[in-house]
Design an enzyme around this catalytic site. Structure first.
Site, PDB file in Angstrom:
ATOM      1  N   ASP A 176      16.991  -3.989  -5.194  1.00  0.00           N
ATOM      2  CA  ASP A 176      16.360  -4.235  -3.904  1.00  0.00           C
ATOM      3  C   ASP A 176      16.367  -5.715  -3.532  1.00  0.00           C
ATOM      4  O   ASP A 176      16.234  -6.066  -2.361  1.00  0.00           O
ATOM      5  CB  ASP A 176      14.907  -3.736  -3.919  1.00  0.00           C
ATOM      6  CG  ASP A 176      14.818  -2.228  -4.032  1.00  0.00           C
ATOM      7  OD1 ASP A 176      15.566  -1.545  -3.328  1.00  0.00           O
ATOM      8  OD2 ASP A 176      14.003  -1.738  -4.835  1.00  0.00           O
ATOM      9  N   HIS A 231      11.376  -4.244 -12.909  1.00  0.00           N
ATOM     10  CA  HIS A 231      11.714  -2.843 -12.706  1.00  0.00           C
ATOM     11  C   HIS A 231      10.981  -2.002 -13.737  1.00  0.00           C
ATOM     12  O   HIS A 231      10.641  -2.478 -14.827  1.00  0.00           O
ATOM     13  CB  HIS A 231      13.232  -2.633 -12.823  1.00  0.00           C
ATOM     14  CG  HIS A 231      13.688  -1.279 -12.401  1.00  0.00           C
ATOM     15  ND1 HIS A 231      13.819  -0.228 -13.292  1.00  0.00           N
ATOM     16  CD2 HIS A 231      14.047  -0.792 -11.183  1.00  0.00           C
ATOM     17  CE1 HIS A 231      14.238   0.835 -12.634  1.00  0.00           C
ATOM     18  NE2 HIS A 231      14.379   0.529 -11.357  1.00  0.00           N
TER      19      HIS A 231
END
Length: 451
Positions: free
Chosen positions: A388, A329
């Site tokens: 996700d 991320h």
């Protein structure tokens, strides 16, 4: 000229454009340009201040970036505390989060009841909107349909350009309430006109929560379980806001800073979220997992799975991008708090739906990927699973069609977008205008006959 001639010309022109778009990477270092508004250590360039959301994934100690466990705050309140609070009371939490993000404080029972009543009234689309703006113009892509529906809403607003806080708030509440309906009707139109399926147009219900309404609207029989609604509610809560620096929120602030209308700003945010590097990431995760499931004969064999993950990183397998989607991320390092909360619920649903083997595969990929990354890249960069990684799997277990994965993200994130738009216009009041340096050398103009 015929179409083939024009296509050939466009191809030649495209080569010219492509050649003119390449800038020597060394120039970025030479002029200290922050590509992607990122510093050399991966941290984001500080470009604004906000009171809406806080994303914490690392600490800066004596000028050095150091990994830390992730935290996400809404208006200063840890999202884990918010989730724990409403789940213990056995109620939905998304409406409470909407109120918190928009108004800056948690609602009491009366305020929350009033808010739910207003949102329930706003869910109904304007007269003629469904027929004229959705059913008569179906789209193969629901995000495209959602953006078009947002822009079309301008024409149904008697006061679209007023940027006073009161008017922007009214527009925001209407859009937040109507996004699930626009999404659901857009999906039904696509299924009918492009998939030759029956057309189901259900009316939204003012007495249902946002999550319940979504399941009510997209399912032919309107049926859903309480557990399904609770899980979808959690997903909405976790996606509602992620600071002003994420691509779609920043796009909202950039466009809003020009003083344009709410519909133009939110449509820009939808366009940003559609990208596979942002809201479309969970679809890439699902596609990657399906590829792994087909390529790896024994899903529990760590050696076989590690070898295949390594081939993905070496750009030899899957889409040859060299990415293990859902891992890593821009901000989070040691953990993504949203992923932790969602993973716990995903495991329970996997057990109930007989898909525990798949969940175990996800979990094993999550555990092995950091190790494989170090082995292949030769670096100790800290990476962990992001939200996700599990969200697409959760949607799949809920029976939600893949084409709705990213639109569902938009249904949730529009709350954050609206909050950032109002904060930008009411609090900053300065157009965002960063600088770009031209590095092209001076050229003389040559008359047409001499070229």
């Amino acid at each position: 000229m015929n179409k083939e001639d024009i296509s050939k010309i466009i191809g030649e022109w495209a080569s010219m454009v492509d050649g003119n778009c390449k800038i020597d990477p060394d120039f970025y270092s030479k002029y200290n340009v922050k590509r992607g508004l990122r510093n050399s250590d991966g941290t984001g360039v500080l470009v604004g201040l906000t009171e809406i959301g806080e994303v914490h994934g690392y600490i800066i100690d004596e000028g050095e970036k150091k990994p830390d466990y992730g935290r996400l705050g809404y208006r200063g309140i840890d999202v884990e505390d918010i989730v724990s609070g409403f789940q213990k009371e056995g109620r939905s939490g998304f409406e409470e989060v909407c109120y918190l993000l928009l108004f800056g404080e948690l609602p009491n029972e009366k305020s929350l009841s009033t808010f739910n009543s207003v949102m329930g009234q706003y869910r109904v689309l304007p007269e003629g909107f469904t027929e004229d703006m959705i059913l008569k113009a179906p789209s193969m892509d629901i995000m495209n349909k959602l953006a078009r529906s947002v822009l079309a809403s301008y024409s149904y607003d008697s006061n679209p350009d007023d940027t006073s806080v009161g008017n922007m708030l009214r527009q925001s509440l209407e859009l937040i309430a109507r996004f699930p309906v626009m999404m659901a009707y857009g999906y039904q139109a696509k299924s009918h006109y492009y998939g030759n399926k029956s057309l189901y147009i259900h009316n939204p219900r003012p007495d249902l929560s946002m999550a319940e309404n979504i399941l009510h609207l997209i399912r032919a029989d309107n049926k859903y379980t309480r557990a399904e609604a609770e899980l979808l509610d959690l997903v909405l809560v976790l996606h509602a806001e992620h600071g002003g620096g994420n691509n779609s929120a920043f796009a909202t602030r950039v466009v809003s800073s020009s003083g344009t209308d709410t519909y133009s700003a939110i449509a820009a945010a939808v366009g940003s979220l559609k990208g596979p590097k942002h809201g479309g990431a969970n679809l890439k995760v699902m596609s990657m997992i399906e590829n792994i499931k087909a390529a790896v004969s024994n899903w529990s064999d760590e050696e076989e799975l590690s070898a295949y993950l390594a081939s993905i990183l070496r750009k030899e397998a899957f889409d040859k991008s060299g990415l293990i989607y859902g891992m890593g991320h821009a901000v989070y390092t040691l953990s993504d708090p949203r992923c932790i909360l969602l993973k716990e619920k995903a495991q329970g649903l996997a057990r109930d739906t007989g898909r525990l083997d798949e969940f175990n595969l996800y979990e094993l990929i999550e555990r092995l990927s950091p190790r494989v990354f170090v082995q292949e890249k030769g670096t100790g960069k800290d990476i962990s699973a992001n939200v996700d990684f599990y969200s697409g799997f959760v949607y799949s277990m809920l029976g939600i069609p893949p084409e709705l994965y990213t639109p569902l993200f938009a249904v949730s994130r529009i709350v954050g977008w609206c909050a950032h738009r109002m904060e930008e216009l009411a609090g900053v009041q300065r157009i965002i205008r960063p600088a770009y340096k031209s590095i092209v050398k001076g050229k003389k103009y040559i008359p047409l006959k001499e070229r």
